[in-house]
Design an enzyme around this catalytic site. Structure first.
Site, PDB file in Angstrom:
ATOM      1  N   SER A   1       0.858  -1.178   0.000  1.00 35.89           N
ATOM      2  CA  SER A   1       0.000   0.000   0.000  1.00 35.89           C
ATOM      3  C   SER A   1       0.898   1.233   0.000  1.00 35.89           C
ATOM      4  O   SER A   1       1.659   1.444   0.949  1.00 35.89           O
ATOM      5  CB  SER A   1      -0.877  -0.033   1.260  1.00 35.89           C
ATOM      6  OG  SER A   1      -1.621   1.160   1.394  1.00 35.89           O
TER       7      SER A   1
ATOM      8  N   LYS B   1      -1.131  -1.031  -4.386  1.00 36.55           N
ATOM      9  CA  LYS B   1      -2.309  -0.236  -4.006  1.00 36.55           C
ATOM     10  C   LYS B   1      -1.860   1.198  -3.811  1.00 36.55           C
ATOM     11  O   LYS B   1      -0.873   1.461  -3.112  1.00 36.55           O
ATOM     12  CB  LYS B   1      -2.908  -0.815  -2.727  1.00 36.55           C
ATOM     13  CG  LYS B   1      -3.825   0.091  -1.922  1.00 36.55           C
ATOM     14  CD  LYS B   1      -4.534  -0.701  -0.817  1.00 36.55           C
ATOM     15  CE  LYS B   1      -4.697   0.104   0.446  1.00 36.55           C
ATOM     16  NZ  LYS B   1      -5.375  -0.672   1.520  1.00 36.55           N
ATOM     17  N   LEU B   2      -2.556   2.121  -4.462  1.00 40.89           N
ATOM     18  CA  LEU B   2      -2.249   3.545  -4.321  1.00 40.89           C
ATOM     19  C   LEU B   2      -3.288   4.189  -3.428  1.00 40.89           C
ATOM     20  O   LEU B   2      -4.493   3.991  -3.628  1.00 40.89           O
ATOM     21  CB  LEU B   2      -2.293   4.254  -5.688  1.00 40.89           C
ATOM     22  CG  LEU B   2      -1.477   3.675  -6.845  1.00 40.89           C
ATOM     23  CD1 LEU B   2      -1.677   4.549  -8.090  1.00 40.89           C
ATOM     24  CD2 LEU B   2       0.001   3.578  -6.472  1.00 40.89           C
ATOM     25  N   LYS B   3      -2.855   4.978  -2.477  1.00 38.05           N
ATOM     26  CA  LYS B   3      -3.778   5.793  -1.704  1.00 38.05           C
ATOM     27  C   LYS B   3      -4.204   6.951  -2.595  1.00 38.05           C
ATOM     28  O   LYS B   3      -3.351   7.560  -3.270  1.00 38.05           O
ATOM     29  CB  LYS B   3      -3.088   6.322  -0.444  1.00 38.05           C
ATOM     30  CG  LYS B   3      -2.810   5.245   0.580  1.00 38.05           C
ATOM     31  CD  LYS B   3      -4.104   4.725   1.197  1.00 38.05           C
ATOM     32  CE  LYS B   3      -3.843   3.811   2.377  1.00 38.05           C
ATOM     33  NZ  LYS B   3      -5.120   3.348   2.985  1.00 38.05           N
TER      34      LYS B   3
ATOM     35  N   ASP C   1      -7.148   3.054  -2.912  1.00 36.40           N
ATOM     36  CA  ASP C   1      -7.854   3.135  -1.618  1.00 36.40           C
ATOM     37  C   ASP C   1      -8.067   4.600  -1.260  1.00 36.40           C
ATOM     38  O   ASP C   1      -7.103   5.358  -1.116  1.00 36.40           O
ATOM     39  CB  ASP C   1      -7.013   2.438  -0.534  1.00 36.40           C
ATOM     40  CG  ASP C   1      -7.710   2.393   0.826  1.00 36.40           C
ATOM     41  OD1 ASP C   1      -8.867   2.843   0.940  1.00 36.40           O
ATOM     42  OD2 ASP C   1      -7.076   1.893   1.787  1.00 36.40           O
TER      43      ASP C   1
ATOM     44  N   ASN D   1      -9.959   5.705   1.499  1.00 39.86           N
ATOM     45  CA  ASN D   1     -10.254   5.942   2.919  1.00 39.86           C
ATOM     46  C   ASN D   1     -11.384   6.964   3.101  1.00 39.86           C
ATOM     47  O   ASN D   1     -11.257   7.923   3.867  1.00 39.86           O
ATOM     48  CB  ASN D   1      -8.990   6.373   3.680  1.00 39.86           C
ATOM     49  CG  ASN D   1      -8.012   5.230   3.854  1.00 39.86           C
ATOM     50  OD1 ASN D   1      -6.944   5.228   3.226  1.00 39.86           O
ATOM     51  ND2 ASN D   1      -8.347   4.235   4.644  1.00 39.86           N
TER      52      ASN D   1
ATOM     53  N   GLU E   1     -11.172   0.860  -3.232  1.00 40.80           N
ATOM     54  CA  GLU E   1     -11.444   0.575  -1.820  1.00 40.80           C
ATOM     55  C   GLU E   1     -12.033   1.790  -1.111  1.00 40.80           C
ATOM     56  O   GLU E   1     -11.464   2.882  -1.183  1.00 40.80           O
ATOM     57  CB  GLU E   1     -10.123   0.136  -1.159  1.00 40.80           C
ATOM     58  CG  GLU E   1     -10.212  -0.214   0.312  1.00 40.80           C
ATOM     59  CD  GLU E   1      -8.858  -0.705   0.871  1.00 40.80           C
ATOM     60  OE1 GLU E   1      -7.932  -1.010   0.073  1.00 40.80           O
ATOM     61  OE2 GLU E   1      -8.729  -0.765   2.105  1.00 40.80           O
TER      62      GLU E   1
ATOM     63  N   ASP F   1     -13.637  -1.418   3.281  1.00 40.97           N
ATOM     64  CA  ASP F   1     -12.734  -1.552   4.424  1.00 40.97           C
ATOM     65  C   ASP F   1     -13.483  -0.999   5.646  1.00 40.97           C
ATOM     66  O   ASP F   1     -14.156  -1.760   6.374  1.00 40.97           O
ATOM     67  CB  ASP F   1     -11.431  -0.783   4.120  1.00 40.97           C
ATOM     68  CG  ASP F   1     -10.450  -0.693   5.285  1.00 40.97           C
ATOM     69  OD1 ASP F   1     -10.780  -1.135   6.391  1.00 40.97           O
ATOM     70  OD2 ASP F   1      -9.320  -0.159   5.105  1.00 40.97           O
TER      71      ASP F   1
ATOM     72  N   LYS G   1      -9.831  -6.731   7.903  1.00 46.29           N
ATOM     73  CA  LYS G   1      -8.834  -6.340   8.908  1.00 46.29           C
ATOM     74  C   LYS G   1      -9.353  -6.901  10.222  1.00 46.29           C
ATOM     75  O   LYS G   1     -10.406  -6.472  10.704  1.00 46.29           O
ATOM     76  CB  LYS G   1      -8.749  -4.816   9.024  1.00 46.29           C
ATOM     77  CG  LYS G   1      -7.931  -4.155   7.940  1.00 46.29           C
ATOM     78  CD  LYS G   1      -7.871  -2.669   8.187  1.00 46.29           C
ATOM     79  CE  LYS G   1      -7.202  -1.973   7.015  1.00 46.29           C
ATOM     80  NZ  LYS G   1      -7.450  -0.522   7.049  1.00 46.29           N
TER      81      LYS G   1
ATOM     82  N   GLY H   1      -4.174  -4.200   6.264  1.00 45.26           N
ATOM     83  CA  GLY H   1      -3.096  -3.973   7.223  1.00 45.26           C
ATOM     84  C   GLY H   1      -3.285  -2.649   7.929  1.00 45.26           C
ATOM     85  O   GLY H   1      -4.000  -1.754   7.444  1.00 45.26           O
TER      86      GLY H   1
HETATM   87  O1  OSB Z   1      -7.046   1.875   4.762  1.00 44.24           O
HETATM   88  O2  OSB Z   1      -5.960   0.111   4.469  1.00 44.24           O
HETATM   89  C1  OSB Z   1      -6.068   1.203   5.021  1.00 44.24           C
HETATM   90  C2  OSB Z   1      -2.924   1.885   7.072  1.00 44.24           C
HETATM   91  C3  OSB Z   1      -3.470   2.481   8.192  1.00 44.24           C
HETATM   92  C4  OSB Z   1      -4.817   2.695   8.243  1.00 44.24           C
HETATM   93  C5  OSB Z   1      -5.637   2.309   7.169  1.00 44.24           C
HETATM   94  C6  OSB Z   1      -5.102   1.680   6.074  1.00 44.24           C
HETATM   95  C7  OSB Z   1      -3.723   1.502   6.013  1.00 44.24           C
HETATM   96  C8  OSB Z   1      -3.046   0.939   4.850  1.00 44.24           C
HETATM   97  C9  OSB Z   1      -1.684   0.347   5.069  1.00 44.24           C
HETATM   98  O3  OSB Z   1      -3.477   0.977   3.725  1.00 44.24           O
HETATM   99  C10 OSB Z   1      -1.704  -1.090   4.940  1.00 44.24           C
HETATM  100  C11 OSB Z   1      -0.446  -1.734   5.480  1.00 44.24           C
HETATM  101  O4  OSB Z   1      -0.416  -2.042   6.696  1.00 44.24           O
HETATM  102  O5  OSB Z   1       0.465  -1.935   4.699  1.00 44.24           O
HETATM  103 MG    MG Z   2      -8.263   0.777   3.418  1.00 41.79          MG
END
Ligand code: OSB
Ligand code: MG
Length: 374
Positions: A140, A166-168, A193, A195, A218, A243, A267, A295
């Site tokens: 990620s 995976k790109l934020k 992703d 969020n 995501e 998520d 998760k 994660g």
């Molecule tokens: O949305 O998946 C998420 C890390 C912290 C909080 C939320 C997320 C994440 C990640 C990192 O995407 C995933 C990782 O642990 O590599």
């Molecule tokens: Mg996520």
């Protein structure tokens, strides 16, 4: 089993690089580490919450207070009622009256489950029902200042062997970032992703992602907007994965029935623990919904359990189960390493890994011991 006490520690470990998402930037992982001590063994768990309540309503200091003030007294009461019959499956029922705080509940349940499995000589993987001895891994990648930096991060991740990227994303860092990565790296397994950074009014913008053949999008919308996700899923061709919205097996059932997602990120902390995570897995398998293991920048403690979970049969997509070195120069446990894009599932008793005492001590900023036996 008989719990004699629980130790809580707040640990602060520097990340190898800042991790920026739509909700903030983390440079140091502040994590609550839980050690459950029984007469026969001790077990470990970590809380997915970070210093501030930006991913969910939980945060590290709040998690420590929840354990101290509410969860541990409830565990003490349950243990008094059950005596030696007390076991890890009693943790979640004992804490059920307390609303929410699932990341914190999970940390405690995991530590107690680990202690139990170590005493029984059983690995997490076999207790959960794992069917493979290594798991495929993705990575990620956080938002960066420039597209060039992002392209460098993707290149380094592919060189390291990660099987999917995976790109934020967030408004202003979405179509352009995805286009640049596609143009440079071609047909890689690519997903994004958000969020929860978008709103229903962004459906047309998000439809712009359809041109890039992403594996999934995501959590584009707020956690409680299942109907919005269902409307978006009807309007775009990119598969929606949830998520933040999936807080339990019940929430997963609702999301699936509403058509709010076709893939689920599991998760374990977010659903309150590994036992509930397995129920989410089973439910998704029954509906032929693929799942993958998310994660929360775990140390080796949480990573060990996540990798065991990711070895269950329904985890058919690479997870955010990256190698220790992607996060930490020094992990709390022996580091997890990537070999041919995969991480080996620990085979030892319980989690199969234990924090290295000297490292744990070095990064601990607060600790407290809570005796449980009278
Ligand atoms: O949305 O998946 C998420 C890390 C912290 C909080 C939320 C997320 C994440 C990640 C990192 O995407 C995933 C990782 O642990 O590599
Ligand atoms: Mg996520």
């Amino acid at each position: 089993m008989r719990l004699t006490g629980v130790e809580t520690r707040v640990v602060e470990i520097p990340l190898v690089s800042p991790f920026r998402t739509s909700f903030g930037t983390e440079t140091v992982r502040q994590v609550l580490v839980v050690r459950a001590v029984t007469e026969d063994a001790e077990g470990w768990g970590e809380c997915g919450a970070s210093e501030s309540p930006l991913y969910s309503s939980e945060y590290t200091t709040g998690a420590a207070v929840m354990l101290e003030r509410f969860f541990l007294p409830a565990i003490r009461t349950a243990q008094q009622a059950l005596g030696d019959d007390f076991a890890s499956q009693h943790v979640s029922p004992a804490l059920d009256a307390f609303k929410g705080h699932r990341l914190s509940k999970s940390a405690l349940e995991t530590a107690i489950l680990d202690a139990q499995l170590r005493a029984q000589g059983v690995s997490f993987a076999s207790a959960l029902g794992a069917v493979r001895d290594s798991v495929p891994c993705g990575v990620s990648l956080g938002i960066t200042d420039t597209i060039d930096q992002l392209l460098d991060d993707v290149a380094a991740s592919l060189d390291a062997g990660y099987l999917r990227i995976k790109l934020k994303i967030e408004p202003g860092w979405d179509i352009g970032a995805v286009r640049a990565v596609r143009e440079r790296f071609g047909d890689i397994d690519l997903q994004v992703d958000a969020n929860a950074a978008y709103r229903r009014s962004d459906i047309r913008l998000l439809a712009g992602l359809d041109a890039f053949d992403l594996t999934l999008l995501e959590q584009p919308l707020p956690a409680d907007d299942l109907l919005g996700h269902a409307a978006l899923a009807r309007a775009i061709s990119t598969p929606i994965c949830l998520d933040e919205s999936i807080t339990s097996a019940r929430a997963a059932a609702a999301a699936i029935e509403l058509g709010a997602c076709s893939i689920v990120n599991i998760k374990p902390g977010r659903v309150g623990g590994y036992l509930e995570a397995r129920r989410v897995h089973d439910l998704c398998a029954a509906h032929e919904i693929p799942v993958w293991c998310g994660g929360m920048l775990e140390t080796g403690i949480g990573r060990a359990a996540n990798v065991a979970l990711a070895a269950l049969p329904g985890f058919t997509m690479p997870g955010d189960t990256s190698a220790s070195e992607r996060y930490y120069a020094t992990d709390l446990t022996e580091p997890f390493r990537l070999v041919n894009g995969r991480i080996s599932v620990p085979q030892g008793h319980g989690l199969g890994v234990t924090p290295i005492a000297e490292v744990l001590e070095r990064f601990t900023v607060r600790r407290a011991w809570h005796p449980l036996s009278a």
